[in-house]
Design an enzyme around this catalytic site. Structure first.
Site, short mmCIF file in Angstrom:
data_model
loop_
_atom_site.label_atom_id
_atom_site.label_comp_id
_atom_site.label_asym_id
_atom_site.label_seq_id
_atom_site.Cartn_x
_atom_site.Cartn_y
_atom_site.Cartn_z
N CYS A 25 14.03 12.70 124.94
CA CYS A 25 13.37 13.16 123.71
C CYS A 25 14.16 12.75 122.46
O CYS A 25 15.39 12.86 122.41
CB CYS A 25 13.22 14.68 123.76
SG CYS A 25 12.32 15.32 122.34
N CYS A 33 17.26 19.20 119.00
CA CYS A 33 17.37 20.65 119.25
C CYS A 33 18.69 20.92 120.00
O CYS A 33 18.88 20.42 121.11
CB CYS A 33 16.18 21.15 120.04
SG CYS A 33 14.60 20.55 119.37
N CYS A 36 18.95 21.88 123.78
CA CYS A 36 18.06 21.26 124.77
C CYS A 36 18.68 20.12 125.57
O CYS A 36 19.11 19.10 125.02
CB CYS A 36 16.79 20.78 124.09
SG CYS A 36 15.59 20.16 125.29
N CYS A 38 1.75 26.07 132.98
CA CYS A 38 2.16 25.57 131.67
C CYS A 38 2.82 24.19 131.80
O CYS A 38 3.82 24.03 132.49
CB CYS A 38 3.13 26.55 131.02
SG CYS A 38 3.70 25.99 129.42
N CYS A 63 -1.84 26.10 129.89
CA CYS A 63 -0.98 26.14 128.70
C CYS A 63 -0.28 24.79 128.62
O CYS A 63 -0.01 24.17 129.65
CB CYS A 63 0.04 27.27 128.84
SG CYS A 63 1.21 27.35 127.47
N CYS A 92 0.96 30.66 122.05
CA CYS A 92 2.14 31.17 122.76
C CYS A 92 3.32 30.74 121.91
O CYS A 92 3.58 29.54 121.76
CB CYS A 92 2.21 30.54 124.16
SG CYS A 92 3.75 30.92 125.02
N ARG A 128 6.98 37.71 127.05
CA ARG A 128 7.51 37.07 128.27
C ARG A 128 9.03 37.03 128.29
O ARG A 128 9.66 36.50 127.37
CB ARG A 128 6.94 35.65 128.42
CG ARG A 128 7.34 35.02 129.76
CD ARG A 128 6.60 33.71 130.05
NE ARG A 128 5.18 33.90 129.93
CZ ARG A 128 4.42 33.27 129.03
NH1 ARG A 128 4.94 32.39 128.22
NH2 ARG A 128 3.13 33.51 128.96
#
Ligand code: SAM
Ligand code: DTB
Ligand code: SF4
Length: 336
Positions: free
Chosen positions: A76, A80, A83, A120, A151, A211, A283
């Site tokens: 990616c 972040c 991550c 998801c 999702c 979400c 969650r």
């Protein structure tokens, strides 16, 4: 309209909290100061309030199960700080090709057989390209055809993409605010807070469920956690699903080595989410593998009513389903 909410300092006490009116918060449902008062309550008082709200709106012994799959792992371009999938950090996660439709459907079928109600699909993208959307759309409609809720979490959406996802049968779009605006820049620089609010707006505009949650344990203060919860609670409307993740510290990421958070602070955050977003599914998300059963039980007591189910999150571990089944049995929880 989604917007950044002002941070007004206050020394309000619990009693003042009950008498605070909409005049104190302007057009906002919850001011940061009010959420901070919640987080500062004696632990038992906070849990009691959370339980009252939880039982008013939900079956207190029910838990919703979502299973995750990483349809595109690693490589990616974003930064972040938590991550393991960011290409720029040296972690064990490799840049892999996108999964085939078949691989996704087989995994979804297995998730359903194990008891998950929602599937998801996550991708390590800044946002999807049109050719990605074409493939994702097939995955969504095939998973939906199995009778699962769908999702997806694919990053930032461009105009028109939310509509294509909705038409394919996408029920929820996951896009997290991650933290409060004032701490955000310490964690991510390649996209800003408003970008995230804009994507959420696009999801809402086409009538999809949202979400949206965040991560706790990134070295933030209690005030910052209040800021995150207030930001979520003031989304109009607030998200249907609110994932509260505990940072999973992965070697090679900038946040690896962050001082561990007191687990009770995590529980407090769950309780504040429950109180401020009464009807949402809250969650208990990433970080369960590193959490004791006792802390997880406290999270359910504080109003969590959903988990990720299956032995993997996206790239990191999650409790084995047998272990979760045993925990749910011990606690008398049944799945939705
Ligand atoms: N790439 C897309 C994006 O960022 O929007 C979708 C996938 S991304 C992995 C989804 C969410 O996972 C992030 O927003 C973050 O809240 C959460 N996450 C990622 N790494 C994490 C970690 N190490 N610990 C806890 N949560 C994490
Ligand atoms: C969310 O809030 N948490 C999930 C899901 N949405 C996509 C992701 C957690 C990822 C944890 C780190 C990993 O496994 O890579
Ligand atoms: Fe990329 Fe999403 Fe990871 Fe950020 S959280 S680096 S956008 S995969």
């Amino acid at each position: 309209m989604n917007q950044l909410i002002p941070d007004v300092a206050s020394n309000a006490t619990a009693r003042q909290l009950d008498s605070m009116t909409n005049t104190d918060t302007g057009s906002l449902r919850w001011s940061i100061a009010q959420v901070e008062v919640l987080l500062n309550l004696p632990f038992s008082d906070l849990i009691h309030r959370a339980q009252l709200v939880h039982r008013q709106h939900h079956d207190a012994n029910a838990v919703q199960l979502s299973t995750l799959i990483s349809v595109k792992t690693g490589g990616c371009p974003e930064d972040c700080g938590y991550c393991p999938q960011a290409a720029r950090y040296h972690t064990d996660v490799e840049d892999k090709e996108m999964l085939s439709l078949d691989q996704v459907v087989v995994t979804a079928r297995a998730a359903k057989a194990q008891g998950a109600s929602r599937f998801c699909m996550g991708a390590a993208w800044r946002g999807p390209k049109q050719r990605d959307i074409d493939k994702i759309v097939e995955m969504i409609s095939s998973v939906k055809a199995l009778g699962l809720e769908t999702c997806a979490t694919l990053g930032m959406l461009k105009p028109g993409q939310a509509e294509q996802l909705r038409q394919a049968g996408l029920d929820y779009y996951n896009h997290n605010l991650d933290t409060a605006p004032e701490f955000y820049g310490e964690v991510i620089t390649t996209r800003d807070y408003q970008d995230r609010l804009d994507t959420l707006e696009k999801v809402r505009a086409v009538g999809m469920h949202v979400c949206c949650g965040g991560i706790v344990g990134m070295g933030e203060s209690r005030h910052t956690r209040a800021g995150l919860v207030a930001q979520l609670a003031n989304l109009e409307p607030y998200p249907e699903s609110v994932p509260i993740n505990h940072l999973v510290q992965v070697e090679g990421t900038p946040l690896h080595g962050t001082e561990a958070l007191d687990p009770l602070e995590f529980v407090r955050t769950i309780a504040a989410a429950r109180i401020t977003m009464p009807k949402a599914m809250v969650r208990l998300s990433a970080g369960r593998q590193e959490m004791s059963e006792a802390v997880q039980a406290l999270c359910f007591l504080a109003g969590a009513n959903s988990v990720f189910y299956g032995d993997k999150l996206l790239t990191t571990g999650n409790p084995e389903t047998q272990r979760d089944d045993a925990l749910f049995k011990k606690l008398g929880l049944h799945s939705l």
